[in-house]
Scaffold this motif. Structure first.
Motif, PDB file in Angstrom:
ATOM      1  N   LYS A   1       0.817  -1.214   0.000  1.00 46.48           N
ATOM      2  CA  LYS A   1       0.000   0.000   0.000  1.00 46.48           C
ATOM      3  C   LYS A   1       0.850   1.262   0.000  1.00 46.48           C
ATOM      4  CE  LYS A   1      -0.706  -0.313   4.955  1.00 46.48           C
ATOM      5  NZ  LYS A   1      -1.646  -0.658   5.970  1.00 46.48           N
ATOM      6  N   GLU A   2       2.096   1.151   0.456  1.00 47.94           N
ATOM      7  CA  GLU A   2       2.975   2.316   0.498  1.00 47.94           C
ATOM      8  C   GLU A   2       3.708   2.529  -0.823  1.00 47.94           C
ATOM      9  OE1 GLU A   2       5.585   1.610   3.728  1.00 47.94           O
ATOM     10  OE2 GLU A   2       3.970   1.441   5.183  1.00 47.94           O
ATOM     11  N   THR A   3       3.828   1.504  -1.629  1.00 55.38           N
ATOM     12  CA  THR A   3       4.598   1.630  -2.867  1.00 55.38           C
ATOM     13  C   THR A   3       3.707   1.522  -4.094  1.00 55.38           C
ATOM     14  OG1 THR A   3       5.103  -0.730  -2.767  1.00 55.38           O
ATOM     15  CG2 THR A   3       6.718   0.768  -1.831  1.00 55.38           C
TER      16      THR A   3
ATOM     17  N   GLU B   1       0.244   0.619  -4.582  1.00 61.49           N
ATOM     18  CA  GLU B   1      -1.096   1.196  -4.594  1.00 61.49           C
ATOM     19  C   GLU B   1      -1.054   2.713  -4.465  1.00 61.49           C
ATOM     20  OE1 GLU B   1      -3.354  -0.930  -1.688  1.00 61.49           O
ATOM     21  OE2 GLU B   1      -3.123  -2.822  -2.748  1.00 61.49           O
ATOM     22  N   ARG B   2      -0.011   3.235  -3.872  1.00 61.29           N
ATOM     23  CA  ARG B   2       0.136   4.678  -3.766  1.00 61.29           C
ATOM     24  C   ARG B   2       0.291   5.300  -5.147  1.00 61.29           C
ATOM     25  NH1 ARG B   2       4.985   7.919  -0.780  1.00 61.29           N
ATOM     26  NH2 ARG B   2       4.109   9.972  -1.075  1.00 61.29           N
ATOM     27  N   GLN B   3       1.014   4.638  -6.025  1.00 60.52           N
ATOM     28  CA  GLN B   3       1.199   5.160  -7.373  1.00 60.52           C
ATOM     29  C   GLN B   3      -0.130   5.230  -8.127  1.00 60.52           C
ATOM     30  OE1 GLN B   3       4.047   6.406  -8.596  1.00 60.52           O
ATOM     31  NE2 GLN B   3       4.904   6.038  -6.575  1.00 60.52           N
TER      32      GLN B   3
ATOM     33  N   GLY C   1      -3.086   5.433  -6.727  1.00 53.50           N
ATOM     34  CA  GLY C   1      -3.880   6.474  -6.085  1.00 53.50           C
ATOM     35  C   GLY C   1      -3.483   7.855  -6.558  1.00 53.50           C
ATOM     36  N   SER C   2      -2.182   8.097  -6.674  1.00 54.71           N
ATOM     37  CA  SER C   2      -1.702   9.383  -7.162  1.00 54.71           C
ATOM     38  C   SER C   2      -2.131   9.612  -8.611  1.00 54.71           C
ATOM     39  CB  SER C   2      -0.180   9.454  -7.068  1.00 54.71           C
ATOM     40  OG  SER C   2       0.232   9.391  -5.735  1.00 54.71           O
TER      41      SER C   2
END
Length: 134
Positions: free
Chosen positions: A50-52, A54-56, A58-59
């Motif tokens: 979720k930090e690597t 899925e964050r991309q 989301g951004s």
């Protein structure tokens, strides 16, 4: 064995009294990956997802217009997604290079400083404006 079984009707309705199990070509690899995910190391790595990764996404949805599309057709949308993620990767690479230069002690304005300057002003950098005029 199955031919004389009293509960055959629960397992199969085939005429030759055989139960057929179909597995995907990669099912063995999927089973190994699924088993690994429940190990201690697998759980730790899955938490970082979720930090690597899925964050991309989301951004991209929030800041780069991938929540909705104004394109028609899958090919055009695929092209838009590829270009968006290519730009995001270039930005990430530039920030990593900038961090490395700062650790070495190089002087001059950093990429991060220039990026923040243009984002705050919400203006297009000069070199991009010149490219769009071509």
């Amino acid at each position: 064995i199955c031919k004389n079984c009293p509960t055959l009707h629960r397992c199969t309705a085939s005429k030759n009294h055989q139960k057929t199990v179909t597995r995907h070509l990669w099912q063995d690899a999927l089973d190994v990956a699924e088993d690994y995910r429940y190990t201690t190391q697998g759980k730790a790595e899955y938490k970082q997802r979720k930090e690597t990764i899925e964050r991309q996404f989301g951004s991209a949805k929030e800041y780069h217009g991938l929540r909705y599309t104004n394109q028609r057709g899958r090919k055009k949308m695929d092209l838009k997604a590829v270009l968006t993620f290519a730009c995001m990767n270039m930005k990430k690479l530039a920030l990593m290079m900038d961090r490395r230069e700062r650790e070495r002690g190089d002087c001059g304005p950093s990429f991060a400083d220039l990026w923040k300057k243009y984002i705050k002003k919400r203006q297009t950098p000069r070199f991009i404006r010149s490219l769009s005029a071509v």
